[in-house]
Design a protein around this motif. Sequence first.
Motif, mmCIF file in Angstrom:
data_model
loop_
_atom_site.group_PDB
_atom_site.id
_atom_site.type_symbol
_atom_site.label_atom_id
_atom_site.label_comp_id
_atom_site.label_asym_id
_atom_site.label_seq_id
_atom_site.Cartn_x
_atom_site.Cartn_y
_atom_site.Cartn_z
ATOM 1 N N TYR A 87 0.842 -1.205 0.000
ATOM 2 C CA TYR A 87 0.000 0.000 0.000
ATOM 3 C C TYR A 87 0.876 1.254 0.000
ATOM 4 O O TYR A 87 0.635 2.182 -0.758
ATOM 5 C CB TYR A 87 -0.941 0.003 1.205
ATOM 6 C CG TYR A 87 -1.915 -1.140 1.195
ATOM 7 C CD1 TYR A 87 -3.007 -1.139 0.320
ATOM 8 C CD2 TYR A 87 -1.748 -2.228 2.031
ATOM 9 C CE1 TYR A 87 -3.907 -2.193 0.298
ATOM 10 C CE2 TYR A 87 -2.647 -3.296 2.024
ATOM 11 C CZ TYR A 87 -3.719 -3.267 1.153
ATOM 12 O OH TYR A 87 -4.600 -4.300 1.124
ATOM 13 N N ALA A 88 1.885 1.270 0.847
ATOM 14 C CA ALA A 88 2.805 2.410 0.873
ATOM 15 C C ALA A 88 3.588 2.492 -0.428
ATOM 16 O O ALA A 88 3.802 3.587 -0.972
ATOM 17 C CB ALA A 88 3.767 2.298 2.056
ATOM 18 N N ALA A 89 3.980 1.335 -0.960
ATOM 19 C CA ALA A 89 4.757 1.306 -2.207
ATOM 20 C C ALA A 89 3.979 1.899 -3.380
ATOM 21 O O ALA A 89 4.568 2.478 -4.297
ATOM 22 C CB ALA A 89 5.176 -0.126 -2.529
ATOM 23 N N SER A 90 2.660 1.791 -3.349
ATOM 24 C CA SER A 90 1.876 2.380 -4.442
ATOM 25 C C SER A 90 1.436 3.812 -4.148
ATOM 26 O O SER A 90 1.282 4.608 -5.066
ATOM 27 C CB SER A 90 0.658 1.505 -4.770
ATOM 28 O OG SER A 90 -0.222 1.463 -3.680
ATOM 29 N N TYR A 91 1.256 4.170 -2.873
ATOM 30 C CA TYR A 91 0.773 5.515 -2.536
ATOM 31 C C TYR A 91 1.890 6.555 -2.447
ATOM 32 O O TYR A 91 1.788 7.645 -3.020
ATOM 33 C CB TYR A 91 -0.014 5.489 -1.219
ATOM 34 C CG TYR A 91 -0.420 6.861 -0.748
ATOM 35 C CD1 TYR A 91 -1.292 7.643 -1.502
ATOM 36 C CD2 TYR A 91 0.099 7.400 0.416
ATOM 37 C CE1 TYR A 91 -1.652 8.919 -1.094
ATOM 38 C CE2 TYR A 91 -0.256 8.672 0.838
ATOM 39 C CZ TYR A 91 -1.130 9.422 0.083
ATOM 40 O OH TYR A 91 -1.475 10.685 0.479
ATOM 41 N N VAL A 92 2.955 6.262 -1.742
ATOM 42 C CA VAL A 92 4.003 7.251 -1.472
ATOM 43 C C VAL A 92 4.579 7.863 -2.753
ATOM 44 O O VAL A 92 4.797 9.075 -2.802
ATOM 45 C CB VAL A 92 5.090 6.664 -0.542
ATOM 46 C CG1 VAL A 92 6.279 7.603 -0.424
ATOM 47 C CG2 VAL A 92 4.495 6.386 0.843
ATOM 48 N N PRO A 93 4.816 7.104 -3.820
ATOM 49 C CA PRO A 93 5.364 7.716 -5.044
ATOM 50 C C PRO A 93 4.446 8.762 -5.699
ATOM 51 O O PRO A 93 4.898 9.536 -6.538
ATOM 52 C CB PRO A 93 5.569 6.517 -5.986
ATOM 53 C CG PRO A 93 5.722 5.352 -5.077
ATOM 54 C CD PRO A 93 4.802 5.647 -3.917
ATOM 55 N N THR A 94 3.193 8.815 -5.304
ATOM 56 C CA THR A 94 2.275 9.817 -5.858
ATOM 57 C C THR A 94 2.406 11.166 -5.159
ATOM 58 O O THR A 94 1.806 12.149 -5.607
ATOM 59 C CB THR A 94 0.803 9.353 -5.748
ATOM 60 O OG1 THR A 94 0.407 9.324 -4.364
ATOM 61 C CG2 THR A 94 0.600 7.980 -6.380
ATOM 62 N N LEU A 95 3.167 11.217 -4.085
ATOM 63 C CA LEU A 95 3.312 12.437 -3.283
ATOM 64 C C LEU A 95 4.461 13.291 -3.788
ATOM 65 O O LEU A 95 5.370 12.790 -4.450
ATOM 66 C CB LEU A 95 3.553 12.055 -1.820
ATOM 67 C CG LEU A 95 2.423 11.277 -1.154
ATOM 68 C CD1 LEU A 95 2.883 10.731 0.200
ATOM 69 C CD2 LEU A 95 1.196 12.138 -1.002
ATOM 70 N N PRO A 96 4.464 14.595 -3.443
ATOM 71 C CA PRO A 96 5.616 15.447 -3.778
ATOM 72 C C PRO A 96 6.897 14.866 -3.175
ATOM 73 O O PRO A 96 6.868 14.210 -2.127
ATOM 74 C CB PRO A 96 5.266 16.793 -3.140
ATOM 75 C CG PRO A 96 3.775 16.787 -3.031
ATOM 76 C CD PRO A 96 3.397 15.355 -2.774
ATOM 77 N N LYS A 97 8.014 15.119 -3.824
ATOM 78 C CA LYS A 97 9.309 14.535 -3.430
ATOM 79 C C LYS A 97 9.639 14.749 -1.958
ATOM 80 O O LYS A 97 10.115 13.840 -1.286
ATOM 81 C CB LYS A 97 10.441 15.104 -4.300
ATOM 82 C CG LYS A 97 10.404 14.626 -5.716
ATOM 83 C CD LYS A 97 10.841 13.188 -5.819
ATOM 84 C CE LYS A 97 10.865 12.762 -7.276
ATOM 85 N NZ LYS A 97 10.648 11.354 -7.450
ATOM 86 N N GLU A 98 9.416 15.965 -1.442
ATOM 87 C CA GLU A 98 9.788 16.217 -0.044
ATOM 88 C C GLU A 98 8.969 15.369 0.921
ATOM 89 O O GLU A 98 9.455 14.966 1.972
ATOM 90 C CB GLU A 98 9.706 17.707 0.310
ATOM 91 C CG GLU A 98 8.322 18.305 0.257
ATOM 92 C CD GLU A 98 7.903 18.864 -1.100
ATOM 93 O OE1 GLU A 98 6.905 19.605 -1.136
ATOM 94 O OE2 GLU A 98 8.553 18.564 -2.108
ATOM 95 N N ILE A 99 7.733 15.060 0.567
ATOM 96 C CA ILE A 99 6.912 14.210 1.428
ATOM 97 C C ILE A 99 7.329 12.752 1.259
ATOM 98 O O ILE A 99 7.355 11.989 2.229
ATOM 99 C CB ILE A 99 5.414 14.429 1.157
ATOM 100 C CG1 ILE A 99 5.042 15.884 1.498
ATOM 101 C CG2 ILE A 99 4.562 13.461 1.984
ATOM 102 C CD1 ILE A 99 3.634 16.287 1.152
ATOM 103 N N GLN A 100 7.704 12.351 0.049
ATOM 104 C CA GLN A 100 8.224 10.996 -0.159
ATOM 105 C C GLN A 100 9.457 10.757 0.707
ATOM 106 O O GLN A 100 9.579 9.714 1.359
ATOM 107 C CB GLN A 100 8.607 10.779 -1.632
ATOM 108 C CG GLN A 100 7.440 10.699 -2.577
ATOM 109 C CD GLN A 100 7.910 10.483 -4.006
ATOM 110 O OE1 GLN A 100 8.849 9.733 -4.251
ATOM 111 N NE2 GLN A 100 7.253 11.140 -4.947
#
Length: 142
Positions: A87-100
């Motif tokens: 779930y994190a592997a699919s969601y986190v990459p959709t966030l802005p770089k600083e949040i990733q």
Amino acid sequence: MSFSFSLLGTDALEKRLKDYSKKIQNRVEEEIEATAQDIRAKAVRRVPVNLSTLKQGITIRPVSKGVWEVASNANYSAYVEFGTGVYAASYVPTLPKEIQEYARQFYVNGKGTIPARPFLFNSFLEERVQLVKRIKEIIKNG
């Protein structure tokens, strides 16, 4: 899990605001504080109902002039926000770089099974857009 925000960063904000009247400076600072309160309120509404400890642990506080911190104090906040495993592997990459980059510190082993239920950073991203619009209006109208 917490983050601090200001419109431009403390130094840049102060330098820019010095060019404007005290009235405009005060209105911008009030908008930043109001935005912190709005982020908190929106995040609280988005927390799943069965996670009352998480909901109660969302706080705001002033850090310095024009800078506010929004925090979620439950030790599992990041796992609800970003999810775990696939779930994190699919969601986190959709966030802005600083949040990733921020989210990466919570990685354990990639085997978790908690779906992402964003509540804090999506509230920040939405409110930030509105804050910028309001501050431009304040400066434009003097």
